[in-house]
Design an enzyme around this catalytic site. Structure first.
Site, short mmCIF file in Angstrom:
data_model
loop_
_atom_site.label_atom_id
_atom_site.label_comp_id
_atom_site.label_asym_id
_atom_site.label_seq_id
_atom_site.Cartn_x
_atom_site.Cartn_y
_atom_site.Cartn_z
N MET A 80 -5.76 -19.55 -2.98
CA MET A 80 -6.78 -19.16 -2.00
C MET A 80 -6.18 -18.81 -0.65
SD MET A 80 -9.61 -22.07 -2.96
CE MET A 80 -10.86 -21.66 -1.74
N ARG A 101 -22.37 -12.28 -7.33
CA ARG A 101 -23.35 -12.51 -8.42
C ARG A 101 -23.33 -11.38 -9.45
NH1 ARG A 101 -27.93 -12.98 -3.92
NH2 ARG A 101 -26.06 -13.75 -2.86
N ASP A 131 -22.67 -6.65 -0.14
CA ASP A 131 -21.93 -7.88 0.15
C ASP A 131 -22.44 -9.06 -0.68
OD1 ASP A 131 -20.04 -9.50 1.30
OD2 ASP A 131 -21.23 -9.94 3.08
N SER A 158 -21.79 -2.52 2.86
CA SER A 158 -22.46 -3.47 3.77
C SER A 158 -21.37 -4.33 4.42
CB SER A 158 -23.44 -4.36 3.00
OG SER A 158 -24.28 -3.60 2.15
N LYS A 168 -15.81 -16.94 -9.97
CA LYS A 168 -15.85 -15.67 -9.24
C LYS A 168 -14.47 -15.37 -8.68
CE LYS A 168 -17.50 -13.86 -4.81
NZ LYS A 168 -18.30 -14.14 -3.60
N GLU A 199 -21.96 -9.35 -3.81
CA GLU A 199 -21.28 -8.79 -4.98
C GLU A 199 -20.87 -9.85 -6.00
OE1 GLU A 199 -18.08 -10.77 -3.29
OE2 GLU A 199 -19.64 -9.65 -2.27
N LYS A 235 -18.68 -6.53 6.30
CA LYS A 235 -18.76 -7.78 7.06
C LYS A 235 -18.25 -7.55 8.49
CE LYS A 235 -17.68 -10.82 3.12
NZ LYS A 235 -18.83 -11.75 3.10
N ASP A 255 -12.10 -15.50 -1.31
CA ASP A 255 -13.38 -15.31 -2.00
C ASP A 255 -13.22 -15.40 -3.52
OD1 ASP A 255 -16.13 -15.07 -1.69
OD2 ASP A 255 -16.10 -12.91 -2.05
N ARG A 271 -9.90 -13.51 1.87
CA ARG A 271 -8.85 -13.56 0.84
C ARG A 271 -9.13 -14.71 -0.12
NH1 ARG A 271 -6.93 -15.97 5.44
NH2 ARG A 271 -5.83 -17.97 5.26
#
Length: 486
Positions: free
Chosen positions: A169, A333, A329, A257, A247, A331, A259, A270, A268
């Site tokens: 992460m 899901r 954003d 959209s 995810k 995304e 950020k 996510d 990074r």
């Protein structure tokens, strides 16, 4: 170096109460440690330290650290085992002091719970400094004495699992791309004969008709990867597996959209869902847990480009449902929708997905606990009980029909990727969206956005990406494996 624990005394001015290792060391130095400690002022508070030099030739530096109350156990109000948390914190603080003294090796008092002590040591010393020329000295923690070596080793394995997730992460997005992520996990699992790793390319994703996942990936020059891991630890390889889905957005710009730029570098991480579930499987394999686990991680970047999803576009998921992409954003899901559909191929005992899904989850719970949305009280109980032991807590959130209506009342498609009342109940509408792609009767969605990073809330983790709740996932799998044995 040596780290020793000391309990706070029941009385204000009472003498320090050592652990058994502390007592033994004090006898070794003819009571000098106890004398020095009493001369140093008031008794040590929880997590506070004193350093003594020159007491013993084997240990030039001894750190004594406060453990809090001796008989601290499960705290019903806090939903965790306070004794274990106190040990993790104390040992981490002690080990860092040894590191600051640039001593390469530290022996750690098991403090009555060697697993918690090992977790505190290994988690507390971890720092991502791969790309710096000036690095902190490496310190190797070892168990002081030999009485609890099995529990110590288990704690080391649990903590190394979380540190793997922290490493993935924290690393920059140009170092951990979708393919690099998959290769890193494959390399970690290479030595296990009962693990198969499949790194599925874009062509495979296309044949699986994962239109929602592909729609997110197409905005980036980095090709998407679908990582599939099979850990066959069960007595019977045909036993229904536990399926973990994570995810894996290795960088999330928000797409069209976009950020705000401030803080966007944190995106990074996510792929925290993929990092924690894959690290949990690496840990399960290292512990040789007797159950089958399948890990699924859709990996891609979410970038703005001429090919990217546009707000209002409609895409088709693997199960045929159409999705109106009202906010590019939201995304994560979309990836998870297709991965959850695919997860149903495996006749799972349970499906658990983890994702840094919504800022709304961070608003709701902050970093105190992972939000859990589930259709199964059985699954919830196992996750909750695991989290009390690990101290990496979970909290149950609602999966009401109330939220389902807000994502299915959609002008152009079967579902919208955001709730129609915009920000209201954002974490809950995201969970309701995922539920549209689940038919399994034991499913849990873990929204880990709030626990993604650590400022100073968890004292045994340094500042940075947290790798939470990896240990809770491992403990949950371990409990499930015991369940199938009985």
């Amino acid at each position: 170096g040596l780290v020793l624990g000391v309990y706070s005394s029941e009385k204000e001015d009472g003498a320090a109460q050592f652990t058994s290792a502390g007592d033994a060391f004090d006898r070794l130095v003819s009571g000098k440690l106890r004398t020095l400690l009493s001369l140093c002022g008031p008794p040590l508070k929880k997590g506070k330290t004193r350093i003594f030099h020159g007491l013993h030739q084997d240990f030039p530096s001894v750190v004594v650290v406060g453990l809090g109350k001796k008989n601290a156990g499960i705290n019903e109000q806090e939903n965790w085992n306070e004794g274990k948390e106190n040990i993790r914190t104390a040992v981490a603080v002690g080990c860092r002091q040894i590191q600051d003294l640039e001593i390469p090796c530290v022996e750690v008092d098991p403090c009555g719970d060697a697993q918690a002590a090992a977790e505190g040591a290994v988690l507390g010393l971890h720092e991502y400094n791969e790309l710096k020329q000036k690095k902190k000295p490496v310190v190797t923690p070892q168990l002081h004495g030999s009485a609890e070596s099995e529990a110590w080793q288990k704690g080391v394995t649990y903590a190394e699992g979380q540190n793997l997730a922290r490493y993935l992460m924290e690393a920059p997005a140009n170092y951990i791309t979708p393919i690099k992520f998959a290769e890193h996990i494959e390399q970690k699992l290479r030595s296990f004969s009962n693990v198969k790793v499949h790194i599925r390319p874009e062509s495979w994703i296309t044949t699986q008709e994962m239109g929602a996942f592909l729609s997110v990936a197409k905005g980036s020059a980095e090709p998407p990867i679908f990582l599939e891991i099979h850990y066959l630890g069960g007595a019977n390889t045909d036993d229904s597996p536990l399926v973990f889905v994570g995810k894996g957005v290795t960088f999330d710009s928000g797409g069209i959209s976009l950020k705000p730029s401030s803080g966007m570098d944190a995106m990074r991480a996510d792929m925290g869902g993929a990092a924690t579930v894959c690290s949990a499987i690496v840990t399960a394999a290292a512990l040789n847990l007797p159950l089958n686990i399948i890990g699924l991680a859709p990996l891609c970047e979410n970038m703005p480009s001429g090919k990217a999803n546009k707000p209002g576009d409609v895409v088709r998921a693997k199960n045929g449902k159409t999705i109106q992409v009202d906010n590019t954003d939201a995304e994560g899901r979309l990836l998870l929708a297709d991965a959850l559909c695919y997860a149903h191929n495996f006749n799972a005992r349970a499906i658990v997905n983890a994702a840094t899904l919504t800022g709304a989850m961070d608003v709701a719970l902050g970093s105190a606990a992972t939000g859990v949305f589930t259709n199964s009280s059985w699954l919830w109980t196992h996750l909750y009980e695991a989290s009390i032991l690990t101290g990496d807590r979970v909290w149950r959130m609602p999966l009401f029909e109330h939220y389902t209506k807000q994502v299915t009342d959609c002008p152009l498609a079967d579902v919208s990727n955001i709730g129609k009342y915009s920000r209201a109940g954002g974490a809950c509408t995201a969970a309701a969206f995922l539920k549209e792609f689940v038919t399994a009767s034991h499913w849990a969605h873990l929204d880990i956005a709030g626990v993604m990073s650590n400022k100073d809330e968890v004292p045994y983790l340094r500042k940075g990406m947290a790798g939470r709740p990896t240990r809770t996932l491992v403990e949950f799998a371990a409990r499930l494996s015991k369940d199938s044995h009985n």
